[in-house]
Design a protein around this motif. Sequence first.
Motif, PDB file in Angstrom:
ATOM      1  N   HIS A  83       0.833  -1.205   0.000  1.00 33.38           N
ATOM      2  CA  HIS A  83       0.000   0.000   0.000  1.00 33.38           C
ATOM      3  C   HIS A  83       0.867   1.255   0.000  1.00 33.38           C
ATOM      4  N   PRO A  84       0.378   2.352  -0.605  1.00 32.89           N
ATOM      5  CA  PRO A  84       1.154   3.600  -0.589  1.00 32.89           C
ATOM      6  C   PRO A  84       1.426   4.073   0.839  1.00 32.89           C
ATOM      7  N   LYS A  85       2.671   4.387   1.090  1.00 30.08           N
ATOM      8  CA  LYS A  85       3.105   4.843   2.419  1.00 30.08           C
ATOM      9  C   LYS A  85       3.476   6.318   2.395  1.00 30.08           C
ATOM     10  N   SER A  86       4.169   6.734   1.361  1.00 30.70           N
ATOM     11  CA  SER A  86       4.497   8.143   1.145  1.00 30.70           C
ATOM     12  C   SER A  86       4.610   8.367  -0.352  1.00 30.70           C
ATOM     13  N   TRP A  87       4.434   9.617  -0.771  1.00 31.91           N
ATOM     14  CA  TRP A  87       4.435   9.893  -2.203  1.00 31.91           C
ATOM     15  C   TRP A  87       4.726  11.357  -2.489  1.00 31.91           C
ATOM     16  N   LYS A  88       5.134  11.604  -3.724  1.00 29.51           N
ATOM     17  CA  LYS A  88       5.372  12.959  -4.208  1.00 29.51           C
ATOM     18  C   LYS A  88       5.053  13.002  -5.689  1.00 29.51           C
ATOM     19  N   GLY A  89       4.250  13.987  -6.095  1.00 29.31           N
ATOM     20  CA  GLY A  89       3.869  14.117  -7.493  1.00 29.31           C
ATOM     21  C   GLY A  89       4.505  15.323  -8.150  1.00 29.31           C
ATOM     22  N   ASP A  90       4.577  15.291  -9.471  1.00 26.24           N
ATOM     23  CA  ASP A  90       5.154  16.402 -10.224  1.00 26.24           C
ATOM     24  C   ASP A  90       4.594  16.364 -11.640  1.00 26.24           C
ATOM     25  N   GLN A  91       4.561  17.532 -12.271  1.00 19.89           N
ATOM     26  CA  GLN A  91       4.271  17.642 -13.706  1.00 19.89           C
ATOM     27  C   GLN A  91       5.468  18.357 -14.324  1.00 19.89           C
ATOM     28  N   ILE A  92       6.283  17.612 -15.059  1.00 14.91           N
ATOM     29  CA  ILE A  92       7.533  18.144 -15.593  1.00 14.91           C
ATOM     30  C   ILE A  92       7.263  18.833 -16.928  1.00 14.91           C
ATOM     31  N   ARG A  93       7.502  20.127 -16.966  1.00 16.02           N
ATOM     32  CA  ARG A  93       7.251  20.926 -18.170  1.00 16.02           C
ATOM     33  C   ARG A  93       8.285  20.587 -19.233  1.00 16.02           C
ATOM     34  N   LEU A  94       7.801  20.125 -20.372  1.00 17.25           N
ATOM     35  CA  LEU A  94       8.699  19.695 -21.445  1.00 17.25           C
ATOM     36  C   LEU A  94       8.967  20.868 -22.385  1.00 17.25           C
ATOM     37  N   ASP A  95       9.794  21.798 -21.901  1.00 15.25           N
ATOM     38  CA  ASP A  95      10.126  22.971 -22.703  1.00 15.25           C
ATOM     39  C   ASP A  95      11.471  22.773 -23.392  1.00 15.25           C
ATOM     40  N   ARG A  96      11.987  23.826 -23.987  1.00 16.43           N
ATOM     41  CA  ARG A  96      13.209  23.708 -24.792  1.00 16.43           C
ATOM     42  C   ARG A  96      14.454  23.410 -23.969  1.00 16.43           C
ATOM     43  N   THR A  97      14.344  23.496 -22.640  1.00 18.63           N
ATOM     44  CA  THR A  97      15.499  23.154 -21.798  1.00 18.63           C
ATOM     45  C   THR A  97      15.640  21.653 -21.587  1.00 18.63           C
ATOM     46  N   VAL A  98      14.630  20.887 -21.942  1.00 14.70           N
ATOM     47  CA  VAL A  98      14.678  19.433 -21.761  1.00 14.70           C
ATOM     48  C   VAL A  98      15.454  18.806 -22.917  1.00 14.70           C
ATOM     49  N   PRO A  99      16.495  18.024 -22.628  1.00 16.39           N
ATOM     50  CA  PRO A  99      17.263  17.402 -23.715  1.00 16.39           C
ATOM     51  C   PRO A  99      16.442  16.353 -24.453  1.00 16.39           C
ATOM     52  N   GLU A 100      16.473  16.421 -25.767  1.00 14.96           N
ATOM     53  CA  GLU A 100      15.710  15.476 -26.583  1.00 14.96           C
ATOM     54  C   GLU A 100      16.474  14.169 -26.749  1.00 14.96           C
ATOM     55  N   ASP A 101      15.729  13.086 -26.870  1.00 12.47           N
ATOM     56  CA  ASP A 101      16.333  11.825 -27.263  1.00 12.47           C
ATOM     57  C   ASP A 101      16.749  11.963 -28.730  1.00 12.47           C
ATOM     58  N   PRO A 102      18.046  11.858 -29.039  1.00  9.37           N
ATOM     59  CA  PRO A 102      18.501  12.144 -30.404  1.00  9.37           C
ATOM     60  C   PRO A 102      17.951  11.183 -31.458  1.00  9.37           C
ATOM     61  N   ASP A 103      17.803   9.921 -31.107  1.00 10.11           N
ATOM     62  CA  ASP A 103      17.294   8.936 -32.065  1.00 10.11           C
ATOM     63  C   ASP A 103      15.845   9.243 -32.422  1.00 10.11           C
ATOM     64  N   ILE A 104      15.029   9.517 -31.407  1.00 10.99           N
ATOM     65  CA  ILE A 104      13.618   9.811 -31.670  1.00 10.99           C
ATOM     66  C   ILE A 104      13.483  11.145 -32.397  1.00 10.99           C
ATOM     67  N   HIS A 105      14.305  12.121 -32.021  1.00 13.59           N
ATOM     68  CA  HIS A 105      14.268  13.411 -32.726  1.00 13.59           C
ATOM     69  C   HIS A 105      14.518  13.215 -34.219  1.00 13.59           C
ATOM     70  N   ALA A 106      15.518  12.427 -34.546  1.00  7.47           N
ATOM     71  CA  ALA A 106      15.848  12.198 -35.960  1.00  7.47           C
ATOM     72  C   ALA A 106      14.713  11.476 -36.680  1.00  7.47           C
ATOM     73  N   GLN A 107      14.108  10.506 -36.019  1.00  4.30           N
ATOM     74  CA  GLN A 107      13.014   9.762 -36.641  1.00  4.30           C
ATOM     75  C   GLN A 107      11.797  10.654 -36.869  1.00  4.30           C
ATOM     76  N   VAL A 108      11.423  11.448 -35.852  1.00  2.00           N
ATOM     77  CA  VAL A 108      10.262  12.336 -35.983  1.00  2.00           C
ATOM     78  C   VAL A 108      10.507  13.355 -37.091  1.00  2.00           C
ATOM     79  N   GLU A 109      11.718  13.917 -37.142  1.00  2.00           N
ATOM     80  CA  GLU A 109      12.031  14.900 -38.179  1.00  2.00           C
ATOM     81  C   GLU A 109      11.902  14.282 -39.566  1.00  2.00           C
ATOM     82  N   ALA A 110      12.369  13.072 -39.720  1.00  2.00           N
ATOM     83  CA  ALA A 110      12.299  12.415 -41.025  1.00  2.00           C
ATOM     84  C   ALA A 110      10.850  12.189 -41.446  1.00  2.00           C
ATOM     85  N   TYR A 111      10.022  11.745 -40.507  1.00  2.00           N
ATOM     86  CA  TYR A 111       8.607  11.515 -40.840  1.00  2.00           C
ATOM     87  C   TYR A 111       7.870  12.832 -41.062  1.00  2.00           C
ATOM     88  N   ALA A 112       8.183  13.843 -40.255  1.00  2.00           N
ATOM     89  CA  ALA A 112       7.472  15.120 -40.366  1.00  2.00           C
ATOM     90  C   ALA A 112       7.827  15.851 -41.650  1.00  2.00           C
TER      91      ALA A 112
END
Length: 374
Positions: free
Chosen positions: A330-359
Amino acid sequence: MVPTPSGIDVLAERLVELVSPPREDEYRYWRVNPRHGLAITIGLGIALGLLMPLAIGKTARADTNLTLLFSGDVASRMEPSKSDGTPCTLEERATDACLGGLARLAGQANLERARSGTVLLLDAGGQFGGTAFWNQHKQDVLAELMNRARFDAMAAGPAEFSEGSEVLGKFIRTAQFPILGANISTDRDPYLKDQIYPMLSTDRGAQRLGLLGIADLNIPQKSKPSPGVLFTPIEAKAPFWLKQLGFMGTKTVVAVSSAGIEKDKDIAARIAGIDVIIGVSGKGAHVGAPPAAAPQVVTGPAGKPVLLAQTASFGHYLGKLSVTFDRDGHPKSWKGDQIRLDRTVPEDPDIHAQVEAYAAALGTRRTQLSQLPQ
């Protein structure tokens, strides 16, 4: 996978594999597939319940930590988008107005995996439709990109049924993660039969976790499932599948739900055996503001806390819920967050390349929205 009833030797061999303590780097799923039959499900579940205390010993009696990362109602925003969900131009991406994109989500998820011992990346549904990217590339590309991001499980929501069973079936067969829905019956659908799992049990390090899928009961009114897909109130289905998870030695159960927050509250208060529910707001992918960081806490039927966390629309935020569970799961302690995915977040390079190619194939349609078929 659940062993087929082809002989007692095969069953015994699989039992030994399942109850043996996993290696630190080993992730194992044990899925219950309806085609294997009720008898084998119950029989194997009881055997696992008897053997699990011997298999994991003292480890199961200690507090355990789990980090849940989650998204939902993304509606194919594979590239960064503005607060209203409109895909950004290449020039706009250098500003603070653009958030999200799968490469950023995956990049942040990679950081969280490096920081935490046990991490699950979940999606509460609502991935289909919404942009020209979906219109052009459809289900196979979406599944391929989600595979690269290493999603662990996904709930089926109304959007996933918007273009019929064949499209959803192709997505599931390409996906390397399970799609869950304990209250969905697909026995009469040739494209989805045996493809949507009610639940699964997965070993992460020394921790055995259960995942339960909850589908929005109003999907037939909101979307276009085939006549061969039936939706049942989760109250009629969850107790059975939760009992099977208990037979497997699973103490902690995380539900992934597309039912909406109000229904999730009701489920948490009425159905015993669920510890966390990851869900969507119920408003669809039309509101860019993030949900509250801290989870809502509902007292379950046994008097124990049930944690409810909701995803943000368009993939602009990566939800995070860190939970310590007691010896009984059972939950004993917890902490929640919503991480803002702005331009300061490093992109996964493989997925970035794949998305760019498809887009790139979209040309001038790259920043266009689209509507799901009505």
